[in-house]
Design a protein around this motif. Sequence first.
Motif, short mmCIF file in Angstrom:
data_model
loop_
_atom_site.label_atom_id
_atom_site.label_comp_id
_atom_site.label_asym_id
_atom_site.label_seq_id
_atom_site.Cartn_x
_atom_site.Cartn_y
_atom_site.Cartn_z
N ASP A 162 0.63 -1.28 0.04
CA ASP A 162 0.20 0.03 -0.04
C ASP A 162 0.84 1.30 0.09
O ASP A 162 0.66 2.44 -0.88
CB ASP A 162 -0.96 -0.02 1.20
CG ASP A 162 -2.15 -1.07 1.13
OD1 ASP A 162 -2.30 -1.39 -0.16
OD2 ASP A 162 -2.73 -1.40 2.16
N ASN A 163 1.87 1.31 0.87
CA ASN A 163 2.72 2.61 0.97
C ASN A 163 3.20 2.71 -0.64
O ASN A 163 3.89 4.01 -0.88
CB ASN A 163 3.53 2.52 1.78
CG ASN A 163 4.63 1.46 2.20
OD1 ASN A 163 4.46 0.65 1.44
ND2 ASN A 163 5.33 1.41 3.30
N VAL A 164 3.74 1.65 -0.98
CA VAL A 164 4.42 1.75 -2.26
C VAL A 164 3.49 2.34 -3.77
O VAL A 164 3.91 3.15 -4.33
CB VAL A 164 5.10 0.43 -2.85
CG1 VAL A 164 5.55 0.32 -4.62
CG2 VAL A 164 6.10 -0.01 -1.93
N SER A 165 2.25 1.66 -3.64
CA SER A 165 1.08 2.42 -4.52
C SER A 165 0.93 3.88 -4.26
O SER A 165 0.99 4.59 -5.06
CB SER A 165 -0.25 1.62 -4.14
OG SER A 165 -0.22 0.27 -4.41
N GLY A 166 0.71 4.24 -2.68
CA GLY A 166 0.53 5.45 -2.45
C GLY A 166 1.72 6.64 -3.07
O GLY A 166 1.56 7.35 -3.58
N ALA A 167 2.97 5.98 -2.96
CA ALA A 167 4.01 6.83 -3.16
C ALA A 167 4.03 7.05 -4.77
O ALA A 167 4.48 7.92 -5.28
CB ALA A 167 5.44 6.33 -2.61
N CYS A 168 3.85 5.83 -5.56
CA CYS A 168 3.71 5.91 -6.95
C CYS A 168 2.90 6.94 -7.32
O CYS A 168 3.11 7.62 -8.23
CB CYS A 168 3.43 4.66 -7.39
SG CYS A 168 4.81 3.35 -7.34
N GLU A 169 1.70 7.01 -6.49
CA GLU A 169 0.62 8.09 -7.09
C GLU A 169 1.30 9.50 -6.79
O GLU A 169 1.07 10.36 -7.93
CB GLU A 169 -0.79 7.87 -6.12
CG GLU A 169 -1.69 6.65 -6.88
CD GLU A 169 -3.06 6.38 -6.16
OE1 GLU A 169 -3.34 7.56 -5.77
OE2 GLU A 169 -3.38 5.48 -6.20
N ILE A 170 1.86 9.75 -5.81
CA ILE A 170 2.52 11.17 -5.63
C ILE A 170 3.50 11.38 -6.38
O ILE A 170 3.38 12.40 -7.16
CB ILE A 170 2.93 10.95 -4.09
CG1 ILE A 170 1.79 10.98 -3.13
CG2 ILE A 170 3.75 12.47 -4.02
CD1 ILE A 170 2.31 10.77 -1.39
N LEU A 171 4.55 10.26 -6.74
CA LEU A 171 5.49 10.47 -7.76
C LEU A 171 5.09 10.34 -9.20
O LEU A 171 6.10 10.62 -10.19
CB LEU A 171 6.67 9.64 -7.39
CG LEU A 171 7.08 10.13 -6.07
CD1 LEU A 171 8.01 8.71 -5.29
CD2 LEU A 171 8.00 11.22 -5.63
N GLY A 172 3.92 10.13 -9.52
CA GLY A 172 3.58 9.64 -10.81
C GLY A 172 4.24 8.56 -11.60
O GLY A 172 5.01 8.53 -12.75
N LEU A 173 4.58 7.52 -10.57
CA LEU A 173 5.41 6.42 -11.07
C LEU A 173 4.22 5.09 -11.37
O LEU A 173 3.32 4.83 -10.60
CB LEU A 173 6.30 6.18 -10.30
CG LEU A 173 7.46 7.14 -10.08
CD1 LEU A 173 8.34 6.79 -8.81
CD2 LEU A 173 8.42 7.44 -11.10
#
Lengths: 351, 351
Positions: B266-277
């Motif tokens: 979940d925290n990886v998904s969240g970071a990806c959304e923020i970073l556009g990755l």
Amino acid sequence: MTNTPTFAGSCPLPLSNQDHVTLAHGGGGRMMHTLLERVVLSAFGNQPLASRHDGAVLETGKGRIAFTTDSYVVHPLFFPGGDIGTLAVTGTVNDLAMCGARPLALSAGFILEEGLPIATLERVVASMARTAKAASVDIVTGDTKVVDRGKGDGIFVNTAGVGVIEHGLAIAPSSVRPGDAILLSGDVGRHGVAIMAVREGLQFESTIETDCAPLAAPVLALLAAGIEVHCLRDLTRGGLATSLIEIAESSRLHVDVDENAIAVEDNVSGACEILGLDPLYLANEGRFVAFVPAAQAEPALAILRGQAVSARAARIGAVSESPAALVTLKSRIGTKRILDMHSGEQLPRIC
Amino acid sequence: MTNTPTFAGSCPLPLSNQDHVTLAHGGGGRMMHTLLERVVLSAFGNQPLASRHDGAVLETGKGRIAFTTDSYVVHPLFFPGGDIGTLAVTGTVNDLAMCGARPLALSAGFILEEGLPIATLERVVASMARTAKAASVDIVTGDTKVVDRGKGDGIFVNTAGVGVIEHGLAIAPSSVRPGDAILLSGDVGRHGVAIMAVREGLQFESTIETDCAPLAAPVLALLAAGIEVHCLRDLTRGGLATSLIEIAESSRLHVDVDENAIAVEDNVSGACEILGLDPLYLANEGRFVAFVPAAQAEPALAILRGQAVSARAARIGAVSESPAALVTLKSRIGTKRILDMHSGEQLPRIC
């Protein structure tokens, strides 16, 4: 499994009181040896002092292989007689040869600086391909990384190599014996002077070219003829003097050489005088010493002289019991002096 | 001698009209593949398209060995869960494992920038020693070079590795068959996000750590159990998506995967959304895919789940005949889309 770990040069001296890396740490002298000994070798927990060789010898369970690596950061990338690509292939082929191995395959790792002209990469890669072909070795695996502008210097190349050991000898400083003859494969100092001349913009009557050349052929010829090779060492960073000192220290024996027997080309001597360099400490990329039983010195020399790259091979000295761990040089005018390892380096980024 | 040469990724596309190296050339995407294909592979004259594997398989005359190399230029040098040293050992151990080899020995080549604190080198070397010990492999040979301040970036590390192949399988994209099951060893995207979070100074509820870990144990466990492994690939630069595309293109088969089966924390998904990755394209350093016959998928999964590093292994898809050389993804909401290789990279200097 009795693997023989190596980390190009090592000896137990106190780390200098500097706490930052300096260019002198990369020069092949005492400072580099101390850094490696204290930081790298101790952490990797192998038996480095037992070996001090150009490559590691590994038992696969079905025979012995040699394994070695070098990174190349030479500046400039192109110089008379070669470039970083020829150097990267030759250097690793030669480290395998110094283990008495037949080179089997090389890897190539590139670190490219953003902005590098692709034409430069093409030129380096073409040199690598040509040199590998000449040395009868394939470049079979690799890797490419790119770093931001200003975080690299054009191209750095790493090569590693694997070779097959097809004899039963232990070729290492620990096999050197009192009475051994020391054979030198050719003249010394050309690679170092070739690089320095380009860097300093010096012009000589004739261009001094690097001696960079693969050394597997003469080594395999010695082994094929049944010469009982005790130790081999190519004369790269730190030159002939440092290589002899490493072997003397590692074997705890006395190495005595005769300067009159050590060939240095006239233009190399001249350049060394101008630049304040000692050819005995200059890097070579196509020269090596072989330690063989005195009784086999003449047949070994004949074999070396039959190969183009070692046509000017000469017997330059002998090993004795004492004074232990010391190299002495009989100079051209007959005086005798001790050769000691330089602290830092004469020339940074020579390979 | 039927050696299988490799150069991490390759495919026949026109070189872009750029004539200088850019950071995108190092990203593991289409641009890197094209550069390697056109410049490096063509010059080295091997049969690279026949292989496209993580390492080369060599016949020594007395058995097969695997040989591989990678340079590491990750920025920053230290990040949550690891550093350039853990990465340098793990990455090369994993490339050997992806050849189905038991890692035998590693080399270490350092390029140090003048001014580097020796304490930083000590920290990296300690990580390498610790990681090598955990992976049951020795670092047996090495090299150290120093470059002038501003011509490097602290430390670059190259490792090469040699492993012994103790089975008779040809583990390669060319061995993939229609009907094969595709197993993924764990969740994806953590390494890329861990690096990016440090670089961008992002704080999450819990620190996202790299997944960096040696993969030899689960691979050797599959082989020891007699699983007929067709292909293995660790999911480094370019991530899961690029690895699958490489294998689909190389085998000329259709790879179909189900996004619901691909774990992303979940925290990886969240970071990806923020970073556009996109986590499917993010580098991992402790994850791999295994292509095995469908009939062996369940026992293979059970073996993987018995190893800590692959405890979350899942069956994520299957191989079919057509459309050839294509990867399709069934998305979480049930739509199907084609996965294509990115042109450049999402994240420079991730490894």
